[in-house]
Scaffold this active site. Sequence first.
Site, PDB file in Angstrom:
ATOM      1  N   LYS A 164      46.868  36.831  43.863  1.00  0.00           N
ATOM      2  CA  LYS A 164      47.310  38.027  43.032  1.00  0.00           C
ATOM      3  C   LYS A 164      46.375  39.101  43.227  1.00  0.00           C
ATOM      4  O   LYS A 164      45.287  39.024  42.731  1.00  0.00           O
ATOM      5  CB  LYS A 164      47.195  37.698  41.502  1.00  0.00           C
ATOM      6  CG  LYS A 164      48.081  38.552  40.663  1.00  0.00           C
ATOM      7  CD  LYS A 164      47.655  38.704  39.303  1.00  0.00           C
ATOM      8  CE  LYS A 164      46.403  39.521  38.993  1.00  0.00           C
ATOM      9  NZ  LYS A 164      46.682  40.897  39.275  1.00  0.00           N
ATOM     10  N   SER A 216      35.813  41.457  36.968  1.00  0.00           N
ATOM     11  CA  SER A 216      34.542  41.764  36.127  1.00  0.00           C
ATOM     12  C   SER A 216      34.292  40.483  35.174  1.00  0.00           C
ATOM     13  O   SER A 216      34.946  39.659  35.092  1.00  0.00           O
ATOM     14  CB  SER A 216      35.214  42.725  34.918  1.00  0.00           C
ATOM     15  OG  SER A 216      36.268  42.046  34.224  1.00  0.00           O
ATOM     16  N   GLU A 237      33.390  35.622  41.122  1.00  0.00           N
ATOM     17  CA  GLU A 237      32.382  36.356  42.079  1.00  0.00           C
ATOM     18  C   GLU A 237      32.762  37.763  40.954  1.00  0.00           C
ATOM     19  O   GLU A 237      33.886  38.438  40.996  1.00  0.00           O
ATOM     20  CB  GLU A 237      33.310  37.083  43.315  1.00  0.00           C
ATOM     21  CG  GLU A 237      32.958  35.838  44.245  1.00  0.00           C
ATOM     22  CD  GLU A 237      31.625  35.771  44.847  1.00  0.00           C
ATOM     23  OE1 GLU A 237      30.670  36.356  44.595  1.00  0.00           O
ATOM     24  OE2 GLU A 237      31.458  34.603  45.607  1.00  0.00           O
ATOM     25  N   LEU A 238      31.562  38.058  40.032  1.00  0.00           N
ATOM     26  CA  LEU A 238      31.737  39.067  39.289  1.00  0.00           C
ATOM     27  C   LEU A 238      31.071  40.270  39.358  1.00  0.00           C
ATOM     28  O   LEU A 238      30.192  40.439  40.412  1.00  0.00           O
ATOM     29  CB  LEU A 238      31.429  38.299  37.760  1.00  0.00           C
ATOM     30  CG  LEU A 238      32.202  36.923  37.546  1.00  0.00           C
ATOM     31  CD1 LEU A 238      31.662  36.282  36.182  1.00  0.00           C
ATOM     32  CD2 LEU A 238      33.743  37.174  37.622  1.00  0.00           C
ATOM     33  N   CYS A 271      30.719  45.922  43.509  1.00  0.00           N
ATOM     34  CA  CYS A 271      29.800  45.017  42.903  1.00  0.00           C
ATOM     35  C   CYS A 271      28.144  45.168  42.925  1.00  0.00           C
ATOM     36  O   CYS A 271      27.573  44.982  42.105  1.00  0.00           O
ATOM     37  CB  CYS A 271      30.536  43.598  43.082  1.00  0.00           C
ATOM     38  SG  CYS A 271      30.391  43.099  44.716  1.00  0.00           S
TER      39      CYS A 271
HETATM   40  P1  NAD Z   1      39.284  43.032  36.304  1.00  0.00           P
HETATM   41  O1  NAD Z   1      38.359  41.902  35.739  1.00  0.00           O
HETATM   42  O2  NAD Z   1      39.626  44.251  35.466  1.00  0.00           O
HETATM   43  O3  NAD Z   1      40.476  42.406  37.132  1.00  0.00           O
HETATM   44  C1  NAD Z   1      40.193  41.554  38.268  1.00  0.00           C
HETATM   45  C2  NAD Z   1      41.634  40.692  38.469  1.00  0.00           C
HETATM   46  O4  NAD Z   1      41.903  40.040  37.250  1.00  0.00           O
HETATM   47  C3  NAD Z   1      42.816  41.407  38.515  1.00  0.00           C
HETATM   48  O5  NAD Z   1      43.938  41.128  39.525  1.00  0.00           O
HETATM   49  C4  NAD Z   1      43.582  41.598  37.096  1.00  0.00           C
HETATM   50  O6  NAD Z   1      44.974  41.861  37.195  1.00  0.00           O
HETATM   51  C5  NAD Z   1      43.226  40.129  36.654  1.00  0.00           C
HETATM   52  N1  NAD Z   1      43.254  39.718  35.301  1.00  0.00           N
HETATM   53  C6  NAD Z   1      42.980  40.546  34.392  1.00  0.00           C
HETATM   54  N2  NAD Z   1      42.981  39.918  33.069  1.00  0.00           N
HETATM   55  C7  NAD Z   1      43.391  38.463  33.292  1.00  0.00           C
HETATM   56  C8  NAD Z   1      43.561  37.116  32.761  1.00  0.00           C
HETATM   57  N3  NAD Z   1      43.338  37.252  31.601  1.00  0.00           N
HETATM   58  N4  NAD Z   1      43.809  36.007  33.421  1.00  0.00           N
HETATM   59  C9  NAD Z   1      44.104  36.164  34.914  1.00  0.00           C
HETATM   60  N5  NAD Z   1      43.723  37.396  35.608  1.00  0.00           N
HETATM   61  C10 NAD Z   1      43.320  38.615  35.086  1.00  0.00           C
HETATM   62  O7  NAD Z   1      38.316  43.666  37.485  1.00  0.00           O
HETATM   63  P2  NAD Z   1      38.550  44.892  38.564  1.00  0.00           P
HETATM   64  O8  NAD Z   1      38.622  46.135  37.719  1.00  0.00           O
HETATM   65  O9  NAD Z   1      39.881  44.300  39.302  1.00  0.00           O
HETATM   66  O10 NAD Z   1      37.180  44.824  39.554  1.00  0.00           O
HETATM   67  C11 NAD Z   1      36.045  45.124  39.268  1.00  0.00           C
HETATM   68  C12 NAD Z   1      35.137  44.380  38.704  1.00  0.00           C
HETATM   69  O11 NAD Z   1      35.118  43.449  39.960  1.00  0.00           O
HETATM   70  C13 NAD Z   1      33.645  44.652  38.424  1.00  0.00           C
HETATM   71  O12 NAD Z   1      32.958  44.199  37.583  1.00  0.00           O
HETATM   72  C14 NAD Z   1      32.991  44.665  39.930  1.00  0.00           C
HETATM   73  O13 NAD Z   1      31.737  44.391  40.053  1.00  0.00           O
HETATM   74  C15 NAD Z   1      33.560  43.074  40.262  1.00  0.00           C
HETATM   75  N6  NAD Z   1      33.527  42.761  41.725  1.00  0.00           N
HETATM   76  C16 NAD Z   1      32.847  41.665  41.988  1.00  0.00           C
HETATM   77  C17 NAD Z   1      32.629  41.199  43.249  1.00  0.00           C
HETATM   78  C18 NAD Z   1      31.657  40.253  43.906  1.00  0.00           C
HETATM   79  O14 NAD Z   1      31.651  39.969  44.943  1.00  0.00           O
HETATM   80  N7  NAD Z   1      30.770  39.671  43.154  1.00  0.00           N
HETATM   81  C19 NAD Z   1      33.392  42.002  44.447  1.00  0.00           C
HETATM   82  C20 NAD Z   1      34.346  42.952  43.891  1.00  0.00           C
HETATM   83  C21 NAD Z   1      34.373  43.398  42.641  1.00  0.00           C
END
Ligand code: NAD
Length: 465
Positions: A164, A216, A237-238, A271
């Site tokens: 997804k 996130s 990975e957050l 991130c």
């Molecule tokens: P997000 O948490 O808003 O969304 C991530 C994914 O989760 C999306 O595909 C979203 O549709 C899905 N999602 C949302 N609610 C859900 C639920 N209840 N159940 C299952 N899936 C759900 O994050 P984002 O805005 O896409 O990405 C930004 C975040 O990601 C930032 O915090 C960033 O630091 C982090 N990030 C971390 C890494 C790493 O390697 N540590 C890499 C890239 C981004």
Amino acid sequence: MSALTLLNPADGTVLRELPADDAVSVGAKIAAARAAQPAWAARPFAERRAILTRFRDLLIERKDTLALTTTAETGKPVRQARNEIAATPARVDFFLEHTAALLAPRLMHRQPDGGVPGAAALEEVVTFDPLGVIANISAWNYPWFVGTNVIVPALLCGNAVIYKPSEHATLTGLAIAGLLHEAGVPDDVFVPVIGAGETGAALLEHPLDGIFFTGSYATGVKVAAAAARHLAPVQLELGGKDAAYVTDEVDAAAVAGAVADGAFYNAGQSCCAVERVYVHADVYDAFVEAFVDAVKGFAIGAPTDEGTYIGPLCREPQLAVLQAQVDDALQKGATLRCGGRRADRGGWYFEPTVLTDVDHTMAVMRDESFGPIIGIEKVADDAEAVARMNDTPYGLTAAVYGRDRTRAARILERMNTGTVYWNCCDRVSPNLPWSGRGHSGVGATLSLEGIRAFLRPRAWHLRAP
Ligand code: NAD
């Protein structure tokens, strides 16, 4: 099926409307993947490797058009989108090179005489099975990197992948699926699922053999809770609140540009972007002056322009998050050195913002900003820097700038982060595990650890008759 509307962050216009998956269609896709996975796992490893090698070659061939797709939906400046895609094959190569060795059976123990007189010979062997059908729920900010970090080793190890992509990188996700299918991955072995958070949640209602999530902290907690219901292995990975410390040993003006790049690349939506800077008092003034100069020099513009360094934010609501951090900091006594508000142009642009005289009562020093905004704090010595850097629930990366490697190592070994940097930052290598601690996540991608994550061991106790 409901609809998913894709918007262009550069001007807020509608890019596309797509049908989104719901609980029923997700269930059907998982069932098809479950049926297809054993045959994929049974294929010789060399076949899977040849298919993923073709995927890698297609990436190189199509890089320029693929970059335009990512730019259109995420707002990432096109040069940065191209850089990301151009750097992805090196990650794929790491997995292509190292996976076979990890799949090989390991003889751990052999007793030709069975250990005791009269006993039969004994062997103890470990073999490695794929997990089965795994889900990858992904982020939009580096869709090629974070996607392939999971997808490629998962497929090489013989898993089927339900993928997804973020709702903000859907076209990129479909492009990844198209390339994999063109390369020879069967449609039911790599299956894109389209939609926003509710589609992700619907996916996790089903029993899965592994859940690999990038996003996130707030969503990660929900994903972990959903995974627990089925006791599925979960990797998260957050986000981060990554700190850099500039010691008194460096020409602060010389390193200011590198730290600013680590903070503002991709409009700070990384991130591992530098989100907090601590500067030794002896070099503080020189550093701040050079840093602000570097930030003022960043070219803001349309993400499709080759000269643009800072494009729009990917998501409109993040404008309000950044404004609230600025307002909170200013109200608590911070000094605004540049930026501080939404840029005066169409689209979701925020001016590159530098705040000084900040402290840890301010949200800008505590909460992930995920935008072009940074706080710089003066510190008296290494001990104060260490205390400040560790004052966070996140634990992704930490950087130290200085000449003395021993001194830097003493600081870095005290960081509660998965990654530490000396004289660099905002850097990821396929050779090294990428892992967060605390609110930054669980488990590791990349490196040998990032391949083992897609395998489960089987212990063989073999006694000859
Ligand atoms: P997000 O948490 O808003 O969304 C991530 C994914 O989760 C999306 O595909 C979203 O549709 C899905 N999602 C949302 N609610 C859900 C639920 N209840 N159940 C299952 N899936 C759900 O994050 P984002 O805005 O896409 O990405 C930004 C975040 O990601 C930032 O915090 C960033 O630091 C982090 N990030 C971390 C890494 C790493 O390697 N540590 C890499 C890239 C981004």
